[in-house]
Design a protein around this motif. Structure first.
Motif, PDB file in Angstrom:
ATOM      1  N   ARG A   1       8.331  15.984   5.149  1.00 27.29           N
ATOM      2  CA  ARG A   1       7.664  17.278   5.017  1.00 27.29           C
ATOM      3  C   ARG A   1       6.155  17.084   4.860  1.00 27.29           C
ATOM      4  NH1 ARG A   1       7.837  21.909   0.401  1.00 27.29           N
ATOM      5  NH2 ARG A   1       6.319  23.157   1.539  1.00 27.29           N
ATOM      6  N   MET A   2       5.764  16.010   4.173  1.00 24.89           N
ATOM      7  CA  MET A   2       4.332  15.735   3.987  1.00 24.89           C
ATOM      8  C   MET A   2       3.736  14.999   5.185  1.00 24.89           C
ATOM      9  SD  MET A   2       4.091  14.702  -0.033  1.00 24.89           S
ATOM     10  CE  MET A   2       2.294  14.858  -0.041  1.00 24.89           C
ATOM     11  N   LYS A   3       4.561  14.759   6.210  1.00 23.28           N
ATOM     12  CA  LYS A   3       4.145  14.057   7.425  1.00 23.28           C
ATOM     13  C   LYS A   3       3.536  12.687   7.125  1.00 23.28           C
ATOM     14  CE  LYS A   3       3.526  18.204  10.256  1.00 23.28           C
ATOM     15  NZ  LYS A   3       3.309  19.318   9.296  1.00 23.28           N
ATOM     16  N   LEU A   4       4.136  11.965   6.200  1.00 27.35           N
ATOM     17  CA  LEU A   4       3.656  10.626   5.894  1.00 27.35           C
ATOM     18  C   LEU A   4       4.027   9.703   7.055  1.00 27.35           C
ATOM     19  CD1 LEU A   4       4.406  10.346   2.080  1.00 27.35           C
ATOM     20  CD2 LEU A   4       2.453  11.331   3.266  1.00 27.35           C
ATOM     21  N   THR A   5       3.145   8.753   7.318  1.00 25.42           N
ATOM     22  CA  THR A   5       3.278   7.979   8.552  1.00 25.42           C
ATOM     23  C   THR A   5       3.928   6.613   8.328  1.00 25.42           C
ATOM     24  OG1 THR A   5       1.065   7.088   8.249  1.00 25.42           O
ATOM     25  CG2 THR A   5       1.251   9.097   9.567  1.00 25.42           C
ATOM     26  N   TYR A   6       4.990   6.591   7.496  1.00 26.03           N
ATOM     27  CA  TYR A   6       5.674   5.311   7.302  1.00 26.03           C
ATOM     28  C   TYR A   6       6.303   4.882   8.631  1.00 26.03           C
ATOM     29  CZ  TYR A   6       9.799   8.337   6.912  1.00 26.03           C
ATOM     30  OH  TYR A   6      10.785   9.264   7.151  1.00 26.03           O
ATOM     31  N   ASP A   7       6.301   3.559   8.860  1.00 26.79           N
ATOM     32  CA  ASP A   7       6.898   3.036  10.096  1.00 26.79           C
ATOM     33  C   ASP A   7       8.375   2.727   9.918  1.00 26.79           C
ATOM     34  OD1 ASP A   7       4.530   2.703  11.961  1.00 26.79           O
ATOM     35  OD2 ASP A   7       3.801   1.726  10.149  1.00 26.79           O
ATOM     36  N   ASP A   8       8.779   2.525   8.657  1.00 28.77           N
ATOM     37  CA  ASP A   8      10.173   2.191   8.408  1.00 28.77           C
ATOM     38  C   ASP A   8      10.523   2.655   7.005  1.00 28.77           C
ATOM     39  OD1 ASP A   8      12.727   1.173   8.633  1.00 28.77           O
ATOM     40  OD2 ASP A   8      12.133  -0.938   8.617  1.00 28.77           O
ATOM     41  N   PHE A   9      11.766   3.066   6.836  1.00 26.11           N
ATOM     42  CA  PHE A   9      12.285   3.493   5.541  1.00 26.11           C
ATOM     43  C   PHE A   9      13.531   2.677   5.288  1.00 26.11           C
ATOM     44  CE2 PHE A   9      14.614   5.969   2.516  1.00 26.11           C
ATOM     45  CZ  PHE A   9      13.719   6.786   1.845  1.00 26.11           C
TER      46      PHE A   9
ATOM     47  N   THR B   1       4.944  10.421  -5.302  1.00 26.43           N
ATOM     48  CA  THR B   1       4.085  10.919  -4.230  1.00 26.43           C
ATOM     49  C   THR B   1       2.727  10.224  -4.275  1.00 26.43           C
ATOM     50  OG1 THR B   1       5.185  13.055  -4.323  1.00 26.43           O
ATOM     51  CG2 THR B   1       3.035  13.004  -3.257  1.00 26.43           C
ATOM     52  N   TYR B   2       2.241  10.005  -5.477  1.00 29.05           N
ATOM     53  CA  TYR B   2       0.937   9.364  -5.630  1.00 29.05           C
ATOM     54  C   TYR B   2       0.903   8.008  -4.922  1.00 29.05           C
ATOM     55  CZ  TYR B   2      -3.086   7.245  -8.034  1.00 29.05           C
ATOM     56  OH  TYR B   2      -4.268   6.611  -8.321  1.00 29.05           O
ATOM     57  N   THR B   3       1.842   7.129  -5.287  1.00 28.24           N
ATOM     58  CA  THR B   3       1.865   5.796  -4.679  1.00 28.24           C
ATOM     59  C   THR B   3       2.002   5.892  -3.153  1.00 28.24           C
ATOM     60  OG1 THR B   3       3.281   5.258  -6.566  1.00 28.24           O
ATOM     61  CG2 THR B   3       2.903   3.513  -4.956  1.00 28.24           C
ATOM     62  N   THR B   4       2.868   6.772  -2.720  1.00 29.17           N
ATOM     63  CA  THR B   4       3.173   6.844  -1.299  1.00 29.17           C
ATOM     64  C   THR B   4       1.996   7.425  -0.508  1.00 29.17           C
ATOM     65  OG1 THR B   4       5.412   7.273  -2.067  1.00 29.17           O
ATOM     66  CG2 THR B   4       5.047   7.432   0.291  1.00 29.17           C
ATOM     67  N   VAL B   5       1.328   8.398  -1.092  1.00 31.90           N
ATOM     68  CA  VAL B   5       0.163   8.996  -0.430  1.00 31.90           C
ATOM     69  C   VAL B   5      -0.992   7.988  -0.342  1.00 31.90           C
ATOM     70  CG1 VAL B   5      -1.718  10.625  -0.922  1.00 31.90           C
ATOM     71  CG2 VAL B   5       0.634  11.445  -0.777  1.00 31.90           C
ATOM     72  N   VAL B   6      -1.189   7.214  -1.394  1.00 33.72           N
ATOM     73  CA  VAL B   6      -2.230   6.182  -1.353  1.00 33.72           C
ATOM     74  C   VAL B   6      -1.956   5.231  -0.186  1.00 33.72           C
ATOM     75  CG1 VAL B   6      -3.114   4.130  -2.540  1.00 33.72           C
ATOM     76  CG2 VAL B   6      -2.898   6.278  -3.788  1.00 33.72           C
ATOM     77  N   CYS B   7      -0.704   4.781  -0.082  1.00 38.01           N
ATOM     78  CA  CYS B   7      -0.353   3.861   1.011  1.00 38.01           C
ATOM     79  C   CYS B   7      -0.517   4.535   2.366  1.00 38.01           C
ATOM     80  CB  CYS B   7       1.084   3.363   0.854  1.00 38.01           C
ATOM     81  SG  CYS B   7       1.275   2.216  -0.512  1.00 38.01           S
ATOM     82  N   ASP B   8      -0.152   5.797   2.441  1.00 38.06           N
ATOM     83  CA  ASP B   8      -0.276   6.511   3.710  1.00 38.06           C
ATOM     84  C   ASP B   8      -1.751   6.606   4.129  1.00 38.06           C
ATOM     85  OD1 ASP B   8       1.000   8.218   5.853  1.00 38.06           O
ATOM     86  OD2 ASP B   8      -0.416   9.669   5.027  1.00 38.06           O
ATOM     87  N   ALA B   9      -2.614   6.910   3.187  1.00 38.24           N
ATOM     88  CA  ALA B   9      -4.041   7.023   3.506  1.00 38.24           C
ATOM     89  C   ALA B   9      -4.587   5.666   3.961  1.00 38.24           C
ATOM     90  CB  ALA B   9      -4.819   7.543   2.295  1.00 38.24           C
ATOM     91  N   VAL B  10      -4.185   4.612   3.253  1.00 34.32           N
ATOM     92  CA  VAL B  10      -4.650   3.277   3.635  1.00 34.32           C
ATOM     93  C   VAL B  10      -4.124   2.914   5.027  1.00 34.32           C
ATOM     94  CG1 VAL B  10      -4.535   0.806   3.078  1.00 34.32           C
ATOM     95  CG2 VAL B  10      -4.898   2.481   1.249  1.00 34.32           C
ATOM     96  N   ALA B  11      -2.838   3.188   5.263  1.00 35.83           N
ATOM     97  CA  ALA B  11      -2.237   2.850   6.558  1.00 35.83           C
ATOM     98  C   ALA B  11      -2.904   3.621   7.694  1.00 35.83           C
ATOM     99  CB  ALA B  11      -0.730   3.137   6.530  1.00 35.83           C
ATOM    100  N   ARG B  12      -3.143   4.911   7.479  1.00 36.22           N
ATOM    101  CA  ARG B  12      -3.798   5.712   8.513  1.00 36.22           C
ATOM    102  C   ARG B  12      -5.182   5.156   8.841  1.00 36.22           C
ATOM    103  NH1 ARG B  12      -2.071  11.200   9.501  1.00 36.22           N
ATOM    104  NH2 ARG B  12      -0.301  11.778   8.215  1.00 36.22           N
ATOM    105  N   ARG B  13      -5.923   4.795   7.796  1.00 32.70           N
ATOM    106  CA  ARG B  13      -7.264   4.290   8.046  1.00 32.70           C
ATOM    107  C   ARG B  13      -7.216   2.933   8.762  1.00 32.70           C
ATOM    108  NH1 ARG B  13     -10.556   0.948   5.684  1.00 32.70           N
ATOM    109  NH2 ARG B  13     -12.791   1.105   6.120  1.00 32.70           N
ATOM    110  N   GLN B  14      -6.287   2.078   8.351  1.00 32.65           N
ATOM    111  CA  GLN B  14      -6.184   0.770   9.001  1.00 32.65           C
ATOM    112  C   GLN B  14      -5.873   0.923  10.495  1.00 32.65           C
ATOM    113  OE1 GLN B  14      -7.841  -1.007   6.633  1.00 32.65           O
ATOM    114  NE2 GLN B  14      -6.559  -2.740   7.208  1.00 32.65           N
ATOM    115  N   ARG B  15      -5.006   1.875  10.819  1.00 29.55           N
ATOM    116  CA  ARG B  15      -4.719   2.115  12.246  1.00 29.55           C
ATOM    117  C   ARG B  15      -5.987   2.538  12.973  1.00 29.55           C
ATOM    118  NH1 ARG B  15      -0.361   5.381  10.126  1.00 29.55           N
ATOM    119  NH2 ARG B  15       1.397   3.975   9.760  1.00 29.55           N
TER     120      ARG B  15
END
Ligand SMILES: [Zn+2]
Length: 674
Positions: free
Chosen positions: A86-94, A25-39
């Motif tokens: 469930r955490m509403k992470l904003t990945y574009d692809d899985f 979750t840690y790695t994925t949340v960090v990426c999600d926060a970065v991705a959200r901010r970049q958008r």
């Protein structure tokens, strides 16, 4: 605003041998926060995550779990995806490495490496660590793995090799020319000294198992799981596909801007991956960023230590934003950080409930009360130095936050933003708007408007900055401020003075729940209960493939219960509710020398069970013992007593002597066996 271009960020794809825990979750949340901010900074952002599903370890785990490797992978991959959703992470692809688009891409890459002269056939003899899926430099058969200490296996087989030795110089040149290629510095130095120590050719195929991607044209080989896995970063965006749409996507997003990884997989990402890309003559990722480990009260979380914390526990109590905030604020990115429920609740109370939550609720409720829910005009005449200081600090906060966040100093960036929160909360206390509101004169009214406008403007700025980190609560604050949909906000355009005047507030309510000691206790209890739910057992990798950890379960059945070749589906098994219970009362049943009457505690209720174990067990000795019961068996009467369930025992010999099933480890009462 001008278009700053594209931004492609990836998490590692998670190996499906372990269920998701807070480290993933840690790695994925960090990426999600970065991705959200970049958008929000205007970038055309692509955020990729997924699961790594091939390899010998998965094949063995599937055997142990009694299912096919694909079924096994489906189940765990599904758990990852469900958690991220469930955490509403904003990945574009899985991406899943078992998908055809990936298989075809990996085969295309393998073929290309071969055509470029970097792959040859040879024979490998040496030690292999199945746990790490790594060829190791030890010579003794059975010697421990230098990475993890587990027993290595001797492998002697014909393999395809990748000419990694030819890449020593090009890699060292890369690290020197692009000092930001590996971050942080400590990891970069490790990699450089590893490569300077000399690189040997790498075996990139296996023949002794089949759960992998076949080598094109030589199908008895499967491609080495790391070559398979690393390629996901390009196959997911269309590498190896003939479709022009995919080719355009690859051209658009590759090379990746950031590969985010944990420090334990630095070698694969910083040595093997760029070596494959160089050999294939493909562009290299711009940077690989390795974060530290999340320690649980000082020691590394690991399954064997049993100290893995699951994200669900925190989602169920304090919510996703609290977990996100904690992970980014508490852990200095790049270093190891420690996790504890105490620290989580403390951080939550101090920064979210009392910090941002308090600023938001007092500011917005005073605007509701004194200005009828409409953000008031500030008045030039009523302005003081204190207001100007807040405005100045807010602009400085924006500037510093951006710089720190872009350097992946998330903790410092949040500290900066919360410096503004603290300053404005102090400003409110010192300027006492509630006291000013009691005076009815024009000047006081203008002063009150200015104080509340200043507070609201600062709240707008900090809410916007924090949005990529705590998206749900900031979206709610934004709505309460009457500002609409926060996800449309352009973060490049945030400076002081843009709060639209006369904005009507929405309904004002508390954004963060309350937390205290009982929250910690609840989380600890949930963790214990979850630890008891062993959905499947991760087998120790020292097991020979023919051995099965399912054996003890089979032994519970009476020998003649079912013909050995008759199988049931996992759904059939799921119908049987096996639970851990503790014996509270045990006594003989009058007139029945085989039966005992037991009362067992299931955690949520007490059951009476009549069991035919009197010849093998003294009732006194059973009190306090933990047993396994079939909890959903229809009640039946034995000697006039209702038996609400059945105790699970092995049945030995012709006489069927019962031996109660139990656990070597301590298990909580009520835990379900799956
Ligand atoms: Zn190992």
């Amino acid at each position: 605003m001008d278009n700053p271009g594209k931004f492609y960020i990836t998490t590692p794809i998670y190996y499906v041998n372990a269920r998701p825990h807070i480290g993933h979750t840690y790695t994925t949340v960090v990426c999600d926060a970065v991705a959200r901010r970049q958008r929000m900074m205007g970038f055309d952002t692509w955020f990729l995550t997924g699961t790594d599903e091939h390899g010998q370890k998965i094949e063995r785990s599937a055997v142990a779990a009694g299912c096919s490797p694909k079924e096994f992978a489906d189940r765990v991959s599904g758990e990852f995806r469900q958690l991220w959703d469930r955490m509403k992470l904003t990945y574009d692809d899985f991406i899943r490495t078992t998908e055809p688009r990936h298989v075809q891409g990996v085969q295309a890459l393998f073929t290309r490496l071969k055509e470029h002269g970097y792959i040859y056939k040879g024979s490998y003899s040496g030690q292999y660590c199945v746990y790490d899926e790594l060829f190791v430099d030890v010579t003794e058969p059975g010697a421990p793995c230098p990475e993890c200490g587990r027993t290595t296996e001797t492998i002697q087989e014909e393999n395809y090799f990748f000419k990694l030795s030819a890449m020593e110089e090009p890699l060292l040149k890369l690290y020197t020319e692009y000092p930001d290629f590996i971050r942080p510095e400590a990891r970069r130095n490790e990699v450089i000294s590893f490569v300077r120590g000399g690189l040997r050719d790498l075996s990139v195929s296996r023949t002794t198992f089949t759960w992998g991607i076949p080598v094109p044209g030589d199908e008895k080989h499967v491609i080495y799981v790391w070559l398979d896995a690393l390629a996901n970063y390009i196959t997911a965006i269309g590498y190896g596909s003939g479709d022009p749409k995919d080719t355009a996507k690859l051209a658009r997003y590759w090379p990746a801007d950031v590969h985010m990884i944990g420090k334990e997989i630095v070698r694969f990402h910083c040595v093997y991956w760029p070596a494959f890309l160089l050999a294939a003559d493909l562009p290299l990722p711009k940077s690989i960023i390795a974060h530290g480990w999340l320690l649980f009260e000082e020691s590394k979380m690991s399954k064997s230590r049993g100290n893995i914390v699951r994200s669900e526990t925190i989602l169920d109590t304090l919510g996703a934003d609290t977990l996100r905030y904690f992970l980014l604020r508490e852990i200095v990115f790049g270093s190891d950080g420690s996790f504890s429920f105490d620290a989580l609740v403390q951080r939550f109370n101090a920064d979210l409930a009392n910090g941002l939550g308090n600023l938001s609720s007092r500011t917005l409720s005073m605007i509701t009360r004194y200005f009828d829910g409409e953000i008031p005009y500030p008045s030039l005449g009523a302005r003081t130095a204190a207001d100007d200081a807040v405005a100045e600090l807010a602009n400085q906060t924006i500037a510093d936050f951006h710089v720190q966040f872009e350097q992946f100093q998330f903790s410092r960036a949040l500290e900066t933003a919360w410096g503004l929160v603290a300053a404005v909360n102090k400003y409110i206390v010192e300027n006492e708007p509630w006291a000013v509101a009691e005076k009815e004169d024009q000047d006081s009214r203008a002063r009150l408007a200015t104080i509340l406008h200043t507070s609201a403007e600062a709240l707008r700025i900090v809410t916007a900055l924090a949005h990529p980190v705590i998206p749900e609560s900031t979206a709610r604050i934004w709505e309460q401020m009457g500002l609409g949909d926060i996800s449309r906000l352009d973060l490049r355009n945030l400076e002081w003075g843009q709060l639209p005047l006369h904005t009507k507030l929405g309904k004002v309510e508390a954004v963060f729940p309350r937390a205290d000691k009982s929250t910690i206790e609840r989380m600890q209890q949930m963790e214990q209960e979850r630890a008891g739910q062993t959905t499947f057992t991760e087998p120790s990798v020292e097991l020979k493939p023919t051995e099965s950890v399912a054996a003890p379960v089979a032994a519970m059945q009476a020998p003649a219960a079912a013909p050995a070749n008759k199988t049931i589906t996992i759904d059939d098994f799921a119908k049987v509710e096996l639970r851990v219970a503790q014996v509270k009362v045990a006594e003989k049943v009058k007139g029945a020398d085989k039966l005992l009457r037991l009362e067992v505690d299931l955690g949520t209720e007490t059951r009476q069970i009549v069991a035919g174990i009197a010849k093998a067990y003294d009732p006194e000795k059973l009190i306090g013992r933990k047993v396994v019961i079939v909890a959903n068996l229809a009640p039946r009467k034995l000697r006039g007593l209702e038996s609400q369930g059945m105790i699970v025992a092995a049945s030995l010999g012709d006489e069927g002597v019962p031996v109660l099933a139990g656990f070597l480890e301590d298990v909580p009462v009520g835990a379900r066996l799956k």
